[in-house]
Design an enzyme around this catalytic site. Structure first.
Site, PDB file in Angstrom:
ATOM      1  N   CYS A 127     -11.481 -23.049   9.499  1.00  0.00           N
ATOM      2  CA  CYS A 127     -11.310 -22.304   8.253  1.00  0.00           C
ATOM      3  C   CYS A 127     -10.613 -23.242   7.279  1.00  0.00           C
ATOM      4  O   CYS A 127      -9.538 -23.758   7.579  1.00  0.00           O
ATOM      5  CB  CYS A 127     -10.464 -21.053   8.482  1.00  0.00           C
ATOM      6  SG  CYS A 127     -10.019 -20.209   6.945  1.00  0.00           S
ATOM      7  N   CYS A 176     -14.779 -15.797   1.857  1.00  0.00           N
ATOM      8  CA  CYS A 176     -14.895 -14.497   2.527  1.00  0.00           C
ATOM      9  C   CYS A 176     -14.410 -13.377   1.614  1.00  0.00           C
ATOM     10  O   CYS A 176     -15.003 -12.289   1.589  1.00  0.00           O
ATOM     11  CB  CYS A 176     -14.109 -14.513   3.842  1.00  0.00           C
ATOM     12  SG  CYS A 176     -12.440 -15.183   3.716  1.00  0.00           S
ATOM     13  N   CYS A 224     -18.986 -16.426   4.922  1.00  0.00           N
ATOM     14  CA  CYS A 224     -18.087 -17.567   5.079  1.00  0.00           C
ATOM     15  C   CYS A 224     -18.711 -18.752   4.370  1.00  0.00           C
ATOM     16  O   CYS A 224     -19.936 -18.921   4.392  1.00  0.00           O
ATOM     17  CB  CYS A 224     -17.885 -17.877   6.561  1.00  0.00           C
ATOM     18  SG  CYS A 224     -16.985 -19.416   6.902  1.00  0.00           S
ATOM     19  N   GLN A 259     -20.661 -33.578  -3.031  1.00  0.00           N
ATOM     20  CA  GLN A 259     -19.633 -33.202  -3.983  1.00  0.00           C
ATOM     21  C   GLN A 259     -18.411 -32.586  -3.301  1.00  0.00           C
ATOM     22  O   GLN A 259     -17.313 -32.596  -3.874  1.00  0.00           O
ATOM     23  CB  GLN A 259     -20.216 -32.257  -5.029  1.00  0.00           C
ATOM     24  CG  GLN A 259     -21.258 -32.941  -5.920  1.00  0.00           C
ATOM     25  CD  GLN A 259     -21.789 -32.051  -7.016  1.00  0.00           C
ATOM     26  OE1 GLN A 259     -21.044 -31.586  -7.866  1.00  0.00           O
ATOM     27  NE2 GLN A 259     -23.095 -31.817  -7.001  1.00  0.00           N
ATOM     28  N   ARG A 265      -9.562 -15.021   9.059  1.00  0.00           N
ATOM     29  CA  ARG A 265     -10.507 -15.994   8.493  1.00  0.00           C
ATOM     30  C   ARG A 265     -10.888 -17.069   9.515  1.00  0.00           C
ATOM     31  O   ARG A 265     -12.020 -17.568   9.507  1.00  0.00           O
ATOM     32  CB  ARG A 265      -9.906 -16.609   7.235  1.00  0.00           C
ATOM     33  CG  ARG A 265      -9.833 -15.605   6.078  1.00  0.00           C
ATOM     34  CD  ARG A 265      -9.032 -16.123   4.920  1.00  0.00           C
ATOM     35  NE  ARG A 265      -7.648 -16.359   5.294  1.00  0.00           N
ATOM     36  CZ  ARG A 265      -6.757 -16.953   4.503  1.00  0.00           C
ATOM     37  NH1 ARG A 265      -7.117 -17.370   3.308  1.00  0.00           N
ATOM     38  NH2 ARG A 265      -5.509 -17.115   4.895  1.00  0.00           N
ATOM     39  N   ARG A 275       1.502  -1.819  11.217  1.00  0.00           N
ATOM     40  CA  ARG A 275       1.474  -3.087  10.474  1.00  0.00           C
ATOM     41  C   ARG A 275       2.499  -3.030   9.349  1.00  0.00           C
ATOM     42  O   ARG A 275       2.497  -2.086   8.546  1.00  0.00           O
ATOM     43  CB  ARG A 275       0.088  -3.353   9.910  1.00  0.00           C
ATOM     44  CG  ARG A 275      -0.027  -4.800   9.412  1.00  0.00           C
ATOM     45  CD  ARG A 275      -1.456  -5.297   9.513  1.00  0.00           C
ATOM     46  NE  ARG A 275      -1.465  -6.711   9.849  1.00  0.00           N
ATOM     47  CZ  ARG A 275      -2.236  -7.615   9.251  1.00  0.00           C
ATOM     48  NH1 ARG A 275      -3.058  -7.234   8.300  1.00  0.00           N
ATOM     49  NH2 ARG A 275      -2.199  -8.870   9.620  1.00  0.00           N
ATOM     50  N   TYR A 292       0.826  -1.199   0.000  1.00  0.00           N
ATOM     51  CA  TYR A 292       0.000   0.000   0.000  1.00  0.00           C
ATOM     52  C   TYR A 292       0.871   1.263   0.000  1.00  0.00           C
ATOM     53  O   TYR A 292       2.097   1.185  -0.093  1.00  0.00           O
ATOM     54  CB  TYR A 292      -0.974  -0.032   1.173  1.00  0.00           C
ATOM     55  CG  TYR A 292      -2.030  -1.118   1.061  1.00  0.00           C
ATOM     56  CD1 TYR A 292      -2.678  -1.369  -0.150  1.00  0.00           C
ATOM     57  CD2 TYR A 292      -2.386  -1.898   2.160  1.00  0.00           C
ATOM     58  CE1 TYR A 292      -3.636  -2.359  -0.264  1.00  0.00           C
ATOM     59  CE2 TYR A 292      -3.354  -2.892   2.053  1.00  0.00           C
ATOM     60  CZ  TYR A 292      -3.975  -3.123   0.842  1.00  0.00           C
ATOM     61  OH  TYR A 292      -4.927  -4.105   0.724  1.00  0.00           O
ATOM     62  N   GLU A 304     -29.149 -40.750   2.961  1.00  0.00           N
ATOM     63  CA  GLU A 304     -28.101 -40.534   1.961  1.00  0.00           C
ATOM     64  C   GLU A 304     -27.987 -41.794   1.108  1.00  0.00           C
ATOM     65  O   GLU A 304     -27.796 -42.898   1.628  1.00  0.00           O
ATOM     66  CB  GLU A 304     -26.767 -40.226   2.628  1.00  0.00           C
ATOM     67  CG  GLU A 304     -25.558 -40.253   1.708  1.00  0.00           C
ATOM     68  CD  GLU A 304     -25.710 -39.369   0.471  1.00  0.00           C
ATOM     69  OE1 GLU A 304     -25.465 -39.875  -0.645  1.00  0.00           O
ATOM     70  OE2 GLU A 304     -26.102 -38.188   0.611  1.00  0.00           O
ATOM     71  N   ALA A 352     -34.005 -42.558  -0.659  1.00  0.00           N
ATOM     72  CA  ALA A 352     -35.364 -42.305  -0.170  1.00  0.00           C
ATOM     73  C   ALA A 352     -36.308 -42.009  -1.330  1.00  0.00           C
ATOM     74  O   ALA A 352     -36.006 -41.195  -2.206  1.00  0.00           O
ATOM     75  CB  ALA A 352     -35.351 -41.133   0.803  1.00  0.00           C
TER      76      ALA A 352
END
Length: 662
Positions: A345, A351, A362, A423, A322, A221, A173, A415, A460
């Site tokens: 996570c 996110c 999330c 998946q 996260r 930071r 930045y 199931e 089912a």
């Protein structure tokens, strides 16, 4: 006693004391209204404070109108933030948590699309992502920038916050652009030697301290490294910068991250980036700063990893974002030695993808940014316990069954396969994406603590379900194998297929991931979706030593990964594994081991010989027959892919809502 004594010991940070070593680091929420905080912010941060976090740094806030990558940016230089700071501070302080502001400017890593202003930078070097040519800051504009940081500090103090974390040095930045010789080509007092490049930063820090006084925290930071950036700042450079800043005696801590927009996975690594991937650089900086607290970040997602790094002395505080988005109760669960109940996570970066067009979300915590409606303590017992059937054990069905059971319903989960997971379980068979298994593993473990009856290998039918009070259909979807791209909409409804799409050597992604495909050495993966699935199967096959080519009618492979910020990292990984790309081409035919493609712009055909197998990724069909069969038989609702094939997030979101509505 906690199994993590270092993690849950207090820490002195300048004039304040954090109750433990868990620090929620800054991140965008897109809950902003009119460049200010909203009530949703209050609920969001309070949820994490209630969950046991020791310190929260709120999202990066603009110090000047020129830093607006999108509308949802708080103006830290506008006094209108003060009243909302007070609301936030009251909500967070109630739980013994410290709260900090994070003023910042993106510099060249933005565009002027939203604000219609020129992009500011120390020198006119465009960003690799935004590519807009920046305006070179004048002295008057540098003074404006400094004043923005001053106002941000003043209003943070007036708003009752515990301090300010000066941002803009890390992640490439604006202040980092002044620091780096790669992006600072100036020949004035802000360019050239190290002292000049550091001048602006020290001026901002000094004036920030003057504004907040000795009774509030001032932190900074920084990066641990810029990463693989020609001419960028190395770990040794950042260690020197950290020492120069802390030698002033003006800052109370240093938070260490990594990366720039040249390679964003160094900033927020998605799976398969390993846990703790930034720690080595942070540990070297900590060794050079023995007398000041250092915050470490970088996929620190388990209490065991957090405790170990503190015990080694690699850092003094453990920063995470996260992880706390996925489970705001992470600290409290760890403190009471219930780490196995933490929702993990999985590094999907949903996110990040979510905030492109909507508030933060999330992939498998439906409550994120909806804490007042769906957060901890909002789930109410049902007025009447019902017999509920959930059909389908994928992520949506699992979520619906769990929520309904937690509300006191008697739930049976059907199931048709021999295992749960849907998946997601198939995707997780790829070594690269094995971590995604945590989505369904966590749901399965939570269901194991309820009275849900699970019936595996049971398909089912309507007759099985007639005696239930409510039915949730979560039967998912199945892959389409007609081979047509979406440029041919009429062909999707006429019952035809691409010639040869029904050959023995043409497979769906599901068949490949389930191990049901007989594949030779050379495989073409044809993708029409632009989503992640094609690169997952391509990398999986490359890992199994197949020669893989991804073909897409799109101008780019898997463009959806731009939103999750892992497109660059994924391309680098799979291209280095030998995966090749063919873009702007449709599938025309498959004839034994020959595949014909056509350029979507010129219609010119190309025949590729010696292709042993073709894998189709052209979308899915909703499995909704059971839902329609149950109409008028029993109260029924459909969720997830059985409504419309979409994403894991949508399935879990709809499963949660269904479980709450019954």
């Amino acid at each position: 006693m906690s199994d993590y004594p270092n993690l849950f010991s207090p820490m002195r940070i300048g004039p304040k004391t954090a109750k433990n070593r868990v620090w929620m680091t800054a991140h965008s929420t897109q809950l902003v209204k009119d460049h200010n905080f909203s009530d949703a912010h209050v609920h969001y941060y309070a949820e994490r404070a209630r969950g046991g976090v020791g310190v929260i740094t709120m999202e990066a806030m603009a110090v000047h109108p020129t830093t607006q990558p999108y509308k949802g940016k708080i103006f830290a230089f506008d006094r209108a933030v003060v009243d909302n700071y007070r609301k936030l501070a009251a909500a967070v302080h109630e739980h013994g948590c410290l709260l900090l502001a994070q003023p910042w400017h993106r510099g060249r890593e933005t565009s002027g699309t939203v604000n219609r202003l020129p992009v500011w930078a120390p020198s006119s070097v465009p960003c690799t992502i935004y590519r807009e040519m920046p305006h070179v800051l004048t002295q008057a504009e540098v003074d404006e920038l400094v004043n923005g940081y001053v106002l941000a500090a003043r209003y943070a103090a007036e708003g009752g916050l515990d301090g300010v974390e000066v941002h803009g040095l890390a992640h490439g930045y604006l202040l980092g652009q002044f620091l780096s010789p790669a992006t600072n080509h100036r020949d004035d007092q802000y360019g050239g030697n190290f002292e000049n490049r550091l001048r602006l930063i020290l001026d901002i820090i000094r004036k920030t301290r003057d504004e907040v006084g000795p009774d509030r925290i001032v932190g900074v930071r920084i990066n641990g490294t810029d990463g693989d950036v020609p001419g960028g700042l190395t770990n040794a450079d950042w260690t020197e910068i950290a020492k120069a800043i802390t030698d002033t005696g003006l800052v109370d801590y240093v938070s260490v991250t990594a990366g720039t927009y040249v390679e964003r996975m160094n900033i927020y690594g998605a799976t398969p980036q390993p846990a703790g991937f930034q720690l080595e650089d942070t540990a070297r900086i900590k060794a050079a700063l023995p007398d000041i607290p250092v915050v470490a970040v970088g996929r620190i997602n388990t209490p065991e990893l957090a405790e170990a790094l503190l015990e080694r002395g690699d850092a003094d505080m453990v920063g995470m974002t996260r992880t706390l988005i996925a489970d705001p109760e992470w600290p409290n669960k760890a403190m009471r030695n219930a780490a196995t109940s933490i929702r993990p996570c999985v590094g999907s970066n949903w996110c990040l993808a979510s905030i492109v067009n909507s508030p933060l979300a999330c992939i498998h915590n439906p409550a994120v940014a909806r804490e007042s409606e769906l957060g901890v303590g909002t789930l109410k017992q049902a007025q009447e316990s019902k017999r509920v059937a959930v059909v389908g054990g994928g992520p949506g069905g699992l979520r619906a069954a769990l929520t309904a059971a937690q509300r006191g319903h008697s739930v049976t989960l059907f199931e048709q396969n021999s295992e749960l997971g849907g998946q997601v379980a198939l995707m997780a068979r790829s070594e690269t994406y094995a971590e995604w298994q945590g989505i369904t593993d966590w749901l399965i473990s939570q269901i194991g603590e309820t009275q849900v009856e699970v019936k595996l290998s049971h398909r089912a039918e309507a007759d099985d379900l007639a005696g239930f009070d409510e039915v949730v259909v979560a039967t998912g979807s199945t892959p389409l194998k007609h081979g047509w791209s979406s440029l041919r909409p009429s062909s999707w409804g006429d019952g035809t297929i691409v010639p040869g799409a029904d050959q023995w050597n043409v497979y769906s992604i599901n068949e490949v991931m389930a191990g049901k495909a007989e594949l030779g050495p050379t495989v073409f993966v044809f993708d029409d979706t632009g989503a992640r699935q094609a690169v997952v199967v391509a990398e999986h096959l490359a890992d199994l030593r197949h020669k893989v080519t991804i073909v897409t009618r799109l101008p780019q492979v898997a463009p959806d990964l731009e939103a999750s910020r892992d497109l660059q990292a994924t391309y680098r990984r799979i291209r280095n594994k030998g995966v090749k790309f063919i873009t702007d081409h449709e599938l025309v035919s498959v004839n034994e081991d020959a595949v014909t493609l056509a350029d979507v712009w010129t219609n010119e055909s190309t025949v590729h010989e010696d292709v042993d197998a073709v894998v189709l990724s052209t979308g899915n069909k909703a499995e909704d027959a059971l839902f329609h069969a149950l109409q008028g038989v029993v109260p029924v609702r459909a969720i997830g892919d059985s409504v419309s094939p979409r994403r894991v997030f949508n399935a879990i979101w709809e499963g949660e809502l269904a479980g709450r509505e019954i």
